[in-house]
Design a protein around this motif. Sequence first.
Motif, PDB file in Angstrom:
ATOM      1  N   GLU A 173      -2.093  12.239   0.545  1.00 12.36           N
ATOM      2  CA  GLU A 173      -2.693  11.089  -0.149  1.00 12.36           C
ATOM      3  C   GLU A 173      -4.105  11.421  -0.625  1.00 12.36           C
ATOM      4  OE1 GLU A 173      -0.851   8.624  -0.819  1.00 12.36           O
ATOM      5  OE2 GLU A 173       0.573   8.308   0.812  1.00 12.36           O
ATOM      6  N   ASP A 195      -1.386  14.267   8.948  1.00  7.17           N
ATOM      7  CA  ASP A 195      -0.548  15.271   9.603  1.00  7.17           C
ATOM      8  C   ASP A 195      -0.688  16.613   8.900  1.00  7.17           C
ATOM      9  OD1 ASP A 195       0.120  13.449  11.458  1.00  7.17           O
ATOM     10  OD2 ASP A 195       2.146  13.057  10.720  1.00  7.17           O
ATOM     11  N   ARG A 242       4.646  15.381  12.701  1.00  5.23           N
ATOM     12  CA  ARG A 242       4.896  14.465  11.604  1.00  5.23           C
ATOM     13  C   ARG A 242       5.304  13.137  12.193  1.00  5.23           C
ATOM     14  NH1 ARG A 242       6.143  15.239   6.221  1.00  5.23           N
ATOM     15  NH2 ARG A 242       6.089  12.965   6.189  1.00  5.23           N
ATOM     16  N   ASP A 300      -1.366   1.045   4.887  1.00  8.29           N
ATOM     17  CA  ASP A 300      -0.944   2.270   4.204  1.00  8.29           C
ATOM     18  C   ASP A 300      -2.103   2.867   3.426  1.00  8.29           C
ATOM     19  OD1 ASP A 300       1.561   1.976   5.190  1.00  8.29           O
ATOM     20  OD2 ASP A 300       2.530   1.459   3.286  1.00  8.29           O
ATOM     21  N   GLY A 301      -2.049   4.177   3.227  1.00 11.88           N
ATOM     22  CA  GLY A 301      -3.136   4.855   2.543  1.00 11.88           C
ATOM     23  C   GLY A 301      -2.971   4.902   1.039  1.00 11.88           C
ATOM     24  N   ASP A 302      -1.923   4.268   0.505  1.00 10.71           N
ATOM     25  CA  ASP A 302      -1.642   4.415  -0.925  1.00 10.71           C
ATOM     26  C   ASP A 302      -1.954   3.151  -1.725  1.00 10.71           C
ATOM     27  OD1 ASP A 302       0.311   2.797   0.055  1.00 10.71           O
ATOM     28  OD2 ASP A 302       1.995   4.066  -0.512  1.00 10.71           O
ATOM     29  N   GLN A 352      -0.890   0.205  -1.487  1.00 13.35           N
ATOM     30  CA  GLN A 352       0.187  -0.749  -1.752  1.00 13.35           C
ATOM     31  C   GLN A 352      -0.004  -2.048  -0.969  1.00 13.35           C
ATOM     32  OE1 GLN A 352       3.777   2.195  -1.489  1.00 13.35           O
ATOM     33  NE2 GLN A 352       4.136   0.805  -3.192  1.00 13.35           N
ATOM     34  N   MET A 393       9.404  -5.341   8.909  1.00 17.58           N
ATOM     35  CA  MET A 393       9.264  -3.977   8.409  1.00 17.58           C
ATOM     36  C   MET A 393       7.864  -3.720   7.871  1.00 17.58           C
ATOM     37  SD  MET A 393      12.343  -3.620   8.855  1.00 17.58           S
ATOM     38  CE  MET A 393      12.565  -2.041   8.134  1.00 17.58           C
ATOM     39  N   LYS A 449       8.703   2.410  11.734  1.00 14.36           N
ATOM     40  CA  LYS A 449       8.610   0.987  12.029  1.00 14.36           C
ATOM     41  C   LYS A 449       7.709   0.651  13.195  1.00 14.36           C
ATOM     42  CE  LYS A 449      10.757   0.421   8.577  1.00 14.36           C
ATOM     43  NZ  LYS A 449       9.728   0.919   7.671  1.00 14.36           N
ATOM     44  N   ARG A 474       2.627   1.894  -6.301  1.00 17.41           N
ATOM     45  CA  ARG A 474       1.816   3.049  -5.983  1.00 17.41           C
ATOM     46  C   ARG A 474       1.370   3.704  -7.282  1.00 17.41           C
ATOM     47  NH1 ARG A 474       1.533   7.638  -2.425  1.00 17.41           N
ATOM     48  NH2 ARG A 474       2.629   6.877  -0.605  1.00 17.41           N
ATOM     49  N   SER A 534       6.010   8.347  -2.472  1.00 18.70           N
ATOM     50  CA  SER A 534       6.481   7.752  -1.218  1.00 18.70           C
ATOM     51  C   SER A 534       7.125   8.818  -0.335  1.00 18.70           C
ATOM     52  CB  SER A 534       7.488   6.656  -1.520  1.00 18.70           C
ATOM     53  OG  SER A 534       8.107   6.243  -0.320  1.00 18.70           O
ATOM     54  N   LYS A 535       6.997   8.651   0.984  1.00 20.00           N
ATOM     55  CA  LYS A 535       7.640   9.578   1.921  1.00 20.00           C
ATOM     56  C   LYS A 535       8.893   8.958   2.527  1.00 20.00           C
ATOM     57  CE  LYS A 535       3.663  11.182   1.110  1.00 20.00           C
ATOM     58  NZ  LYS A 535       2.580  10.397   0.473  1.00 20.00           N
TER      59      LYS A 535
HETATM   60  N1  GDD Z   1       0.229  10.717   9.163  1.00 19.22           N
HETATM   61  C1  GDD Z   1       1.364  10.461   8.512  1.00 19.22           C
HETATM   62  N2  GDD Z   1       2.508  11.117   8.870  1.00 19.22           N
HETATM   63  N3  GDD Z   1       1.373   9.536   7.523  1.00 19.22           N
HETATM   64  C2  GDD Z   1       2.544   9.301   6.875  1.00 19.22           C
HETATM   65  C3  GDD Z   1       3.747   9.963   7.194  1.00 19.22           C
HETATM   66  C4  GDD Z   1       3.713  10.932   8.250  1.00 19.22           C
HETATM   67  O1  GDD Z   1       4.699  11.562   8.604  1.00 19.22           O
HETATM   68  N4  GDD Z   1       4.731   9.489   6.371  1.00 19.22           N
HETATM   69  C5  GDD Z   1       4.143   8.585   5.572  1.00 19.22           C
HETATM   70  N5  GDD Z   1       2.819   8.476   5.856  1.00 19.22           N
HETATM   71  C6  GDD Z   1       1.827   7.591   5.238  1.00 19.22           C
HETATM   72  C7  GDD Z   1       1.754   7.674   3.740  1.00 19.22           C
HETATM   73  O2  GDD Z   1       0.875   8.668   3.292  1.00 19.22           O
HETATM   74  C8  GDD Z   1       1.258   6.277   3.389  1.00 19.22           C
HETATM   75  O3  GDD Z   1      -0.128   6.177   3.521  1.00 19.22           O
HETATM   76  C9  GDD Z   1       1.926   5.406   4.431  1.00 19.22           C
HETATM   77  O4  GDD Z   1       2.213   6.255   5.527  1.00 19.22           O
HETATM   78  C10 GDD Z   1       3.213   4.724   3.925  1.00 19.22           C
HETATM   79  O5  GDD Z   1       4.091   5.721   3.467  1.00 19.22           O
HETATM   80  P1  GDD Z   1       4.883   5.593   2.077  1.00 19.22           P
HETATM   81  O6  GDD Z   1       5.643   6.854   1.917  1.00 19.22           O
HETATM   82  O7  GDD Z   1       3.987   5.157   0.989  1.00 19.22           O
HETATM   83  O8  GDD Z   1       5.903   4.436   2.458  1.00 19.22           O
HETATM   84  P2  GDD Z   1       6.525   3.315   1.532  1.00 19.22           P
HETATM   85  O9  GDD Z   1       5.520   2.731   0.616  1.00 19.22           O
HETATM   86  O10 GDD Z   1       7.764   3.826   0.940  1.00 19.22           O
HETATM   87  O11 GDD Z   1       6.907   2.261   2.686  1.00 19.22           O
HETATM   88  C11 GDD Z   1       6.080   1.191   2.952  1.00 19.22           C
HETATM   89  O12 GDD Z   1       6.813   0.043   2.863  1.00 19.22           O
HETATM   90  C12 GDD Z   1       7.693  -0.209   3.932  1.00 19.22           C
HETATM   91  C13 GDD Z   1       8.360  -1.510   3.739  1.00 19.22           C
HETATM   92  O13 GDD Z   1       9.403  -1.418   2.887  1.00 19.22           O
HETATM   93  C14 GDD Z   1       5.381   1.318   4.305  1.00 19.22           C
HETATM   94  O14 GDD Z   1       4.346   0.336   4.367  1.00 19.22           O
HETATM   95  C15 GDD Z   1       6.262   1.048   5.459  1.00 19.22           C
HETATM   96  O15 GDD Z   1       5.474   0.984   6.656  1.00 19.22           O
HETATM   97  C16 GDD Z   1       6.946  -0.250   5.224  1.00 19.22           C
HETATM   98  O16 GDD Z   1       7.844  -0.497   6.266  1.00 19.22           O
END
Ligand code: GDD
Length: 369
Positions: free
Chosen positions: A17, A44, A73, A95-97, A99, A162, A186, A211, A216-217
């Motif tokens: 990010e 990570d 991770r 979240d760091g993005d 959103q 969630m 979760k 975003r 997304s991860k």
């Molecule tokens: N340190 C670390 N390690 N951070 C992670 C990892 C990991 O393995 N995987 C993801 N992140 C961080 C991302 O960098 C981001 O800041 C945040 O966690 C959310 O990850 P995204 O990949 O942006 O997830 P998303 O936007 O698809 O999912 C979001 O929406 C979901 C609801 O539908 C998240 O807010 C979820 O928590 C939420 O449940």
Amino acid sequence: MTGVGLDLAIVVPVFNERGNVPLLVAALDRALAGRNWEVVFVDDDSPDGTADAVRAIARTDPRVRVLQRIGRRGLSSACIEGMCATAAPLVAVIDGDLQHDEALLPRMADLLAGDPALDLVVGSRFVDGGGTGAWDADRVAKSAFATRLSRRVLKADLSDPMSGFFMIRADAVRAIVPRLSAIGFKILLDIMTAAPRPLRFAELPYVFRTRAVGESKLDHVVALEYLIALYDRLAGRVVPVRFVLFSAIGAMGAIVHLAALAVLLEVRAGFIAATVAATFVAMTFNFFLNNLLTYRDRRLRGTRALFDGWVSFCAVCSVGAVANVGVAAFLYDVRVGAWALPALAGIAVGAVWNFALSSRFTWGRYGRK
Ligand code: GDD
Ligand code: MN
């Protein structure tokens, strides 16, 4: 409402990010003007240098910190470790993005400050005024399914279990850390189901933003992890979730073995040679699948680590096969049941052996690079 000490920590899990870090710090600075806060980015060891991006800001802004984890991770475990790395009485996870809507943070803090009986405040997309923004129908459907599933496990009537956006009292969360399963995405669900007494929560609406930077991860493995986390909550104490995965993959390996054997016999290989080859095919299949799923959090990467891991896995499984045959032959000799019972007992002993030793030697302290 702001005292002299630190009031609030914002914990931000981040993976790749880099571009979002300065934007989020600026957004927090605006949203939390006049409050005593700090932000802990839990990274990570992102290949894009996210941790360095945080440090670049932290050098001139002492409110900004980074916790850089090596060889690990996981979103949930990142949040947990971040929450344990601050002295602030209140912690928020966001979240760091960008959103999530950081403008909610002051109201979350005020709700908690105003009501000592309240344990946490959750940002919700599914109460009046909230929303999922620009999600497509597919993602809405998947999210609704996951939400329904979680309600079966969860006793509390959260509208958005969630959600990855919430604020909680730091001592409350630290008290339940040893009970958390820390698997997957979760974290909120994990906290709510682990608490010994039902937690008192309030919900505030927000609209999930799209975003703008990075990706997304959330992928298929994360979806599987979600199911694993639910299983872990329901029955993980009886049969550990890793063992279930390991055994399921082992069962698939048996099918792979038979298929490979059939093909080799078809091309007229000798039975012994074909069996040896099929065994290696199955062990290789099991090794890679376990590396991908069962031990995702300790995944071996790079040719050297993979080769060493594969060798130790094959060694462990060979001994496991001998144990399997030995136990089955012994029970058959002393006539415990017909042939099926000794055979199943042999398989069970072999599986436990393979699991216990490979978790130590292939994916344990000695296997990790
Ligand atoms: N340190 C670390 N390690 N951070 C992670 C990892 C990991 O393995 N995987 C993801 N992140 C961080 C991302 O960098 C981001 O800041 C945040 O966690 C959310 O990850 P995204 O990949 O942006 O997830 P998303 O936007 O698809 O999912 C979001 O929406 C979901 C609801 O539908 C998240 O807010 C979820 O928590 C939420 O449940
Ligand atoms: Mn996101």
